[in-house]
Design a protein around this motif. Structure first.
Motif, mmCIF file in Angstrom:
data_model
loop_
_atom_site.group_PDB
_atom_site.id
_atom_site.type_symbol
_atom_site.label_atom_id
_atom_site.label_comp_id
_atom_site.label_asym_id
_atom_site.label_seq_id
_atom_site.Cartn_x
_atom_site.Cartn_y
_atom_site.Cartn_z
ATOM 1 N N GLY A 249 19.616 -18.431 13.065
ATOM 2 C CA GLY A 249 18.484 -19.226 13.543
ATOM 3 C C GLY A 249 18.146 -18.772 14.943
ATOM 4 O O GLY A 249 18.711 -17.802 15.450
ATOM 5 N N PRO A 250 17.231 -19.460 15.601
ATOM 6 C CA PRO A 250 16.895 -19.076 16.964
ATOM 7 C C PRO A 250 18.072 -19.296 17.907
ATOM 8 O O PRO A 250 18.934 -20.138 17.657
ATOM 9 C CB PRO A 250 15.717 -19.988 17.316
ATOM 10 C CG PRO A 250 15.808 -21.129 16.377
ATOM 11 C CD PRO A 250 16.477 -20.624 15.135
ATOM 12 N N GLY A 251 18.118 -18.544 18.973
ATOM 13 C CA GLY A 251 19.183 -18.659 19.967
ATOM 14 C C GLY A 251 19.075 -17.535 20.962
ATOM 15 O O GLY A 251 17.965 -17.148 21.356
ATOM 16 N N LEU A 252 20.213 -16.989 21.345
ATOM 17 C CA LEU A 252 20.260 -15.939 22.360
ATOM 18 C C LEU A 252 21.150 -14.799 21.902
ATOM 19 O O LEU A 252 22.125 -15.015 21.190
ATOM 20 C CB LEU A 252 20.818 -16.504 23.675
ATOM 21 C CG LEU A 252 20.073 -17.708 24.243
ATOM 22 C CD1 LEU A 252 20.909 -18.394 25.298
ATOM 23 C CD2 LEU A 252 18.744 -17.273 24.813
ATOM 24 N N ILE A 253 20.820 -13.609 22.346
ATOM 25 C CA ILE A 253 21.682 -12.447 22.167
ATOM 26 C C ILE A 253 22.177 -12.058 23.560
ATOM 27 O O ILE A 253 21.387 -11.831 24.473
ATOM 28 C CB ILE A 253 20.926 -11.253 21.546
ATOM 29 C CG1 ILE A 253 20.370 -11.601 20.173
ATOM 30 C CG2 ILE A 253 21.819 -10.020 21.494
ATOM 31 C CD1 ILE A 253 21.402 -11.833 19.092
ATOM 32 N N VAL B 38 20.601 -10.867 28.669
ATOM 33 C CA VAL B 38 20.416 -11.907 27.659
ATOM 34 C C VAL B 38 18.983 -11.816 27.120
ATOM 35 O O VAL B 38 18.037 -11.695 27.895
ATOM 36 C CB VAL B 38 20.676 -13.310 28.252
ATOM 37 C CG1 VAL B 38 20.385 -14.407 27.239
ATOM 38 C CG2 VAL B 38 22.106 -13.406 28.763
ATOM 39 N N PHE B 39 18.857 -11.868 25.788
ATOM 40 C CA PHE B 39 17.559 -11.811 25.118
ATOM 41 C C PHE B 39 17.387 -13.043 24.234
ATOM 42 O O PHE B 39 18.356 -13.543 23.668
ATOM 43 C CB PHE B 39 17.464 -10.569 24.210
ATOM 44 C CG PHE B 39 17.627 -9.268 24.932
ATOM 45 C CD1 PHE B 39 16.530 -8.644 25.518
ATOM 46 C CD2 PHE B 39 18.871 -8.653 25.024
ATOM 47 C CE1 PHE B 39 16.670 -7.437 26.180
ATOM 48 C CE2 PHE B 39 19.017 -7.445 25.683
ATOM 49 C CZ PHE B 39 17.919 -6.833 26.261
ATOM 50 N N GLU B 40 16.146 -13.503 24.078
ATOM 51 C CA GLU B 40 15.844 -14.564 23.116
ATOM 52 C C GLU B 40 16.018 -13.986 21.716
ATOM 53 O O GLU B 40 15.611 -12.856 21.448
ATOM 54 C CB GLU B 40 14.415 -15.067 23.299
ATOM 55 C CG GLU B 40 14.168 -15.739 24.638
ATOM 56 C CD GLU B 40 14.904 -17.057 24.819
ATOM 57 O OE1 GLU B 40 15.094 -17.787 23.821
ATOM 58 O OE2 GLU B 40 15.278 -17.356 25.953
ATOM 59 N N ALA B 41 16.629 -14.753 20.816
ATOM 60 C CA ALA B 41 16.852 -14.302 19.442
ATOM 61 C C ALA B 41 16.015 -15.149 18.480
ATOM 62 O O ALA B 41 15.781 -16.322 18.724
ATOM 63 C CB ALA B 41 18.326 -14.427 19.071
ATOM 64 N N THR B 42 15.592 -14.518 17.400
ATOM 65 C CA THR B 42 14.912 -15.219 16.320
ATOM 66 C C THR B 42 15.814 -15.158 15.095
ATOM 67 O O THR B 42 16.735 -14.339 15.032
ATOM 68 C CB THR B 42 13.562 -14.555 15.996
ATOM 69 O OG1 THR B 42 13.797 -13.187 15.651
ATOM 70 C CG2 THR B 42 12.624 -14.632 17.180
ATOM 71 N N ALA B 43 15.554 -16.014 14.116
ATOM 72 C CA ALA B 43 16.321 -15.964 12.872
ATOM 73 C C ALA B 43 16.105 -14.599 12.226
ATOM 74 O O ALA B 43 15.003 -14.070 12.217
ATOM 75 C CB ALA B 43 15.865 -17.069 11.931
ATOM 76 N N GLY B 44 17.189 -14.003 11.743
ATOM 77 C CA GLY B 44 17.099 -12.683 11.116
ATOM 78 C C GLY B 44 17.643 -11.598 12.029
ATOM 79 O O GLY B 44 18.418 -11.868 12.945
ATOM 80 N N PRO C 147 24.018 -19.836 19.836
ATOM 81 C CA PRO C 147 22.938 -20.679 19.344
ATOM 82 C C PRO C 147 22.139 -21.421 20.409
ATOM 83 O O PRO C 147 21.059 -21.915 20.119
ATOM 84 C CB PRO C 147 23.655 -21.673 18.425
ATOM 85 C CG PRO C 147 25.043 -21.731 18.933
ATOM 86 C CD PRO C 147 25.339 -20.369 19.486
ATOM 87 N N ASN C 148 22.636 -21.487 21.649
ATOM 88 C CA ASN C 148 21.967 -22.346 22.618
ATOM 89 C C ASN C 148 22.338 -21.983 24.042
ATOM 90 O O ASN C 148 23.362 -21.346 24.284
ATOM 91 C CB ASN C 148 22.396 -23.803 22.358
ATOM 92 C CG ASN C 148 21.432 -24.805 22.915
ATOM 93 O OD1 ASN C 148 20.442 -24.462 23.549
ATOM 94 N ND2 ASN C 148 21.713 -26.070 22.671
ATOM 95 N N ARG C 149 21.508 -22.402 24.973
ATOM 96 C CA ARG C 149 21.857 -22.327 26.399
ATOM 97 C C ARG C 149 22.603 -23.625 26.741
ATOM 98 O O ARG C 149 22.223 -24.698 26.284
ATOM 99 C CB ARG C 149 20.617 -22.236 27.275
ATOM 100 C CG ARG C 149 19.861 -20.949 27.138
ATOM 101 C CD ARG C 149 18.661 -20.914 28.087
ATOM 102 N NE ARG C 149 17.821 -19.790 27.809
ATOM 103 C CZ ARG C 149 17.910 -18.609 28.398
ATOM 104 N NH1 ARG C 149 18.819 -18.414 29.314
ATOM 105 N NH2 ARG C 149 17.109 -17.622 28.085
#
Length: 171
Positions: free
Chosen positions: A77-81, A134-140, A168-170
């Motif tokens: 799901g959305p989160g961070l890399i 740190v990058f914003e992540a999308t599902a997939g 998954p979260n900040r």
């Protein structure tokens, strides 16, 4: 009723709701290891995951940006890399090398890692480097690259490593 007189076979599926359970009634001491799998969790509660691309590598750099290492994380799901890179620059006198972490094949110099071999010393010089971004992540699938080039002289990168983790979260 005696202890253990009501078992799961006596409770209809879906009949116990979260509103029936008081605060702090169920804690980690009442859940056995293996009772809850990652797929049982809500999407927002998915655990972290990681992968890496590393190993023996010695690659000459050129004036154009080259992707040296790549990691793809499949996020639930959305989160961070969180990406972490390290390695060594090997540079001849008056040479330089620049690397950066990015989600495409470019280097954002605001986050670039640079090394230069100054004049006054002869021969090649090895300089370690490290970076975190740190990058914003999308599902997939989410891909992070370690990209490098040499702006001047003769340089190479030795034994670079790239690790990426999904969170998954900040907090």
């Amino acid at each position: 009723m005696g202890k253990k007189s009501v078992r799961s076979k006596h409770i209809k599926s879906g009949s116990v709701k979260s509103s029936h359970i008081g605060d702090d009634e169920i804690g980690s001491s009442k859940i056995k290891n293996g009772d809850i799998a990652a797929e049982d969790l809500a999407e927002s509660a998915q655990p972290t995951g990681a992968d890496d691309d590393s190993g023996n590598l010695q690659q000459a750099l050129a004036g154009a940006v080259a992707t040296i290492r790549t990691v793809t994380i499949t996020a639930p799901g959305p989160g961070l890399i969180v990406a972490i890179a390290s390695g060594n620059f090997s540079m001849d006198t008056l040479s330089g090398a620049t690397c950066g972490l990015n989600t495409d094949d470019t280097i954002d110099l605001a986050y670039g890692i640079q090394g230069f071999h100054p004049s006054g010393t002869s021969g090649s010089m090895v300089m370690p480097f490290g970076a975190t971004r740190v990058f914003e992540a999308t599902a997939g699938d989410n891909t992070v690259n370690l990209n490098c080039y040499e702006p001047t002289g003769t340089s190479q990168i030795i034994d670079p490593s790239l690790t990426a983790m999904f969170v998954p979260n900040r907090y």
